[in-house]
Design an enzyme around this catalytic site. Structure first.
Site, PDB file in Angstrom:
ATOM      1  N   HIS A 231      -8.998   1.401  -8.599  1.00 32.67           N
ATOM      2  CA  HIS A 231      -8.401  -0.025  -8.202  1.00 32.67           C
ATOM      3  C   HIS A 231      -8.874  -0.220  -6.606  1.00 32.67           C
ATOM      4  CE1 HIS A 231      -4.672   0.626  -5.975  1.00 32.67           C
ATOM      5  NE2 HIS A 231      -4.598   1.852  -6.841  1.00 32.67           N
ATOM      6  N   CYS A 232      -8.861  -1.486  -6.155  1.00 35.77           N
ATOM      7  CA  CYS A 232      -8.523  -2.061  -4.716  1.00 35.77           C
ATOM      8  C   CYS A 232      -7.305  -2.838  -4.556  1.00 35.77           C
ATOM      9  CB  CYS A 232     -10.033  -2.675  -4.412  1.00 35.77           C
ATOM     10  SG  CYS A 232     -10.129  -4.152  -5.249  1.00 35.77           S
ATOM     11  N   ALA A 233      -7.428  -3.717  -3.581  1.00 37.51           N
ATOM     12  CA  ALA A 233      -6.156  -4.430  -3.230  1.00 37.51           C
ATOM     13  C   ALA A 233      -5.745  -5.183  -4.505  1.00 37.51           C
ATOM     14  CB  ALA A 233      -6.399  -5.443  -2.094  1.00 37.51           C
TER      15      ALA A 233
ATOM     16  N   ARG B 102      -7.847  -5.595  -7.825  1.00 41.56           N
ATOM     17  CA  ARG B 102      -8.478  -5.433  -9.093  1.00 41.56           C
ATOM     18  C   ARG B 102      -8.856  -4.068  -9.354  1.00 41.56           C
ATOM     19  NH1 ARG B 102     -13.898  -7.794  -6.225  1.00 41.56           N
ATOM     20  NH2 ARG B 102     -12.529  -7.375  -4.265  1.00 41.56           N
TER      21      ARG B 102
END
Length: 475
Positions: free
Chosen positions: A26-28, A30
């Site tokens: 995951h990112c910030a 998504r």
């Protein structure tokens, strides 16, 4: 901590189950998946999950927008699925296996420039501010510029050139560093290589055109002379040199014994690359860069520039979907290096605004829909600040007609921008703050912003009312 177990379990089922997941992270905002078979994922059904804000596939990754709680969602998803998460870098590596040659090239280009964007944004804002200080005459100042009437602001203007020069004139250092970082080779060698391209010992790239051939300094090896020319702000020469350095380092690490690799690998990688950069790669890269910027600039300054601007404005948002929009960074920077400004960046900022305005129309048309507003309102704000993915994938493509309305509004705004010869001193923050990067045509760009706000808004409501290009909404 919120309970996302039901939504996480549903997402696991709708992406095709644990057996269909090659990697997940995951990112910030998504969840990022690499799926073995993307056709098994039910995008429409995933988009209906309560905690999901949007779904899209890009650069070989299947991405699900969750929002600021994505880390909590991810932890519960990993717990339910039994899949061990991996780093974002590993996901990118796995994702490239699903890409064709062109997509891989674009993905590499994006990864090179992404780490440089924060510095470039700062530099763009500072150049825009300096442009206000030193080039715009104000009636209140008797038709003079701010720096001409104030020693304080003259000093501020001179001081701010320090970071601007570091960011843009020394851009090759950032590029060669970023390439070495992306390729997993020795980053300090990338930095040193970049410094050899912009050393003060060399004739500044901006002075080459005004320097007689006989006055260009040279390294004289007796049997050959090499021009001592710098590559300040040049993109392609730095990229060619950076990749050569990385491939040479990888090669020599394979054949040189580990006991002496610390000595000989850097030497045999760096020195030949520096020579090649100044003898072959630099001149070739310079010509390629000049050709690219010449073609683009010709299109933007010809009698058909209105058509070029309309086409670029119309197609930029679809390019975002494919990821090809990352190529515009290199073209923008090359235009700035060759001509001192870029016509493309204003149109990119206008496309951002247009997509946001289309979402704003959806907010207006669907007022009272609290659930959708959790996606649409933040997406609108995000667009107006230069980030369009949440709006494009979360709202506009979902209904389709706002996406097309935004493309049309962007085309009209882009056409107007080129006709009025709006240019930017640099790339920087997109969307409405993009006006801070404008070098020529502040009031013209403001007019273009109004077009990018009004036209998509009205067209979106018109398309909705007459059920044109409508995938979901019926009235």
């Amino acid at each position: 901590m919120k309970n996302y177990k039901n939504d996480a379990a549903l997402l696991l089922e709708l992406v095709g189950g644990a057996s269909n997941i090659a990697a997940v992270t995951h990112c910030a905002t998504r969840m990022r998946f690499v799926l073995n078979d993307t056709s098994l994922a039910d995008q429409d059904a995933i988009g209906e999950i309560a905690s999901v804000r949007g779904v899209f596939a890009q650069a070989g990754q299947f991405q699900v927008i969750i929002g600021n709680d994505v880390s909590e969602f991810y932890n519960q998803f990993v717990s339910i699925s039994g899949i061990e998460g991996v780093s974002k870098e590993n996901v990118k590596v796995t994702a490239t296996q699903n890409l064709n040659v062109v997509q891989r090239a674009v993905a590499v280009l994006a990864e090179i420039f992404s780490p440089l964007i924060p510095a470039i944004i700062v530099g763009g804002l500072l150049l825009g501010f300096r442009n206000i200080l030193e080039t715009i005459p104000f009636d209140a100042l008797g038709g003079q510029t701010i720096v001409a009437t104030s020693q304080f602001w003259a000093g501020v203007n001179a001081f701010l050139w320090l970071p601007c020069e570091a960011i843009f004139h020394f851009l090759p250092v950032g590029i060669t560093w970023s390439i070495s970082k992306k390729m997993g080779t020795t980053q300090i060698l990338g930095i040193v290589l970049g410094l050899t391209l912009v050393s003060p010992q060399l004739l500044n790239a901006y002075s080459v055109a005004t320097t007689a051939a006989g006055d260009i300094p040279k390294w004289n090896f007796g049997f050959i002379q090499i021009d001592m020319i710098g590559y300040q702000a040049q993109v392609i020469p730095a990229m060619l040199a950076g990749f050569l350095l990385c491939y040479l380092e990888r090669f020599f690490r394979k054949i040189i014994p580990e006991a002496i690799s610390m000595i000989f690998v850097p030497f045999f990688s760096l020195v030949p690359t520096i020579l090649a950069a100044h003898i072959i790669l630099g001149p070739i890269g310079w010509k390629i860069g000049n050709m690219v910027s010449l073609v683009v600039n010709a299109g933007l300054t010809s009698s058909l520039n209105w058509l070029f601007g309309a086409i670029f404005g119309f197609l930029y948002a679809p390019l975002v979907i494919t990821g090809l929009h990352h190529m515009s960074n290199a073209i923008d920077l090359q235009l700035i290096a060759d001509y001192g400004s870029t016509n493309l960046w204003p149109m990119i900022a206008l496309s951002n605004i247009a997509q946001g305005s289309a979402v704003l129309a959806i907010v207006f048309a669907h007022r009272g829909n609290k659930e959708e507003q959790q996606i649409s309102i933040p997406a609108t704000i995000s667009c107006y600040l230069g980030v369009t993915e949440p709006a494009i994938f979360g709202i506009n493509l979902k209904y389709l007609y706002p996406f097309v309305a935004a493309m049309i509004g962007s085309a009209i705004a882009g056409m107007t921008s080129t006709l009025l010869k709006v240019t930017a001193a640099s790339i920087g923050v997109g969307g409405i703050p993009g006006i801070l990067s404008i070098k020529h045509g502040y009031f013209s760009f403001f007019l273009c912003m109004l077009i990018a706000i009004i036209v998509p808004f009205i067209l979106t409501l018109f398309f909705r009312k007459h059920n044109i290009l409508n995938k979901i909404d019926r009235v």
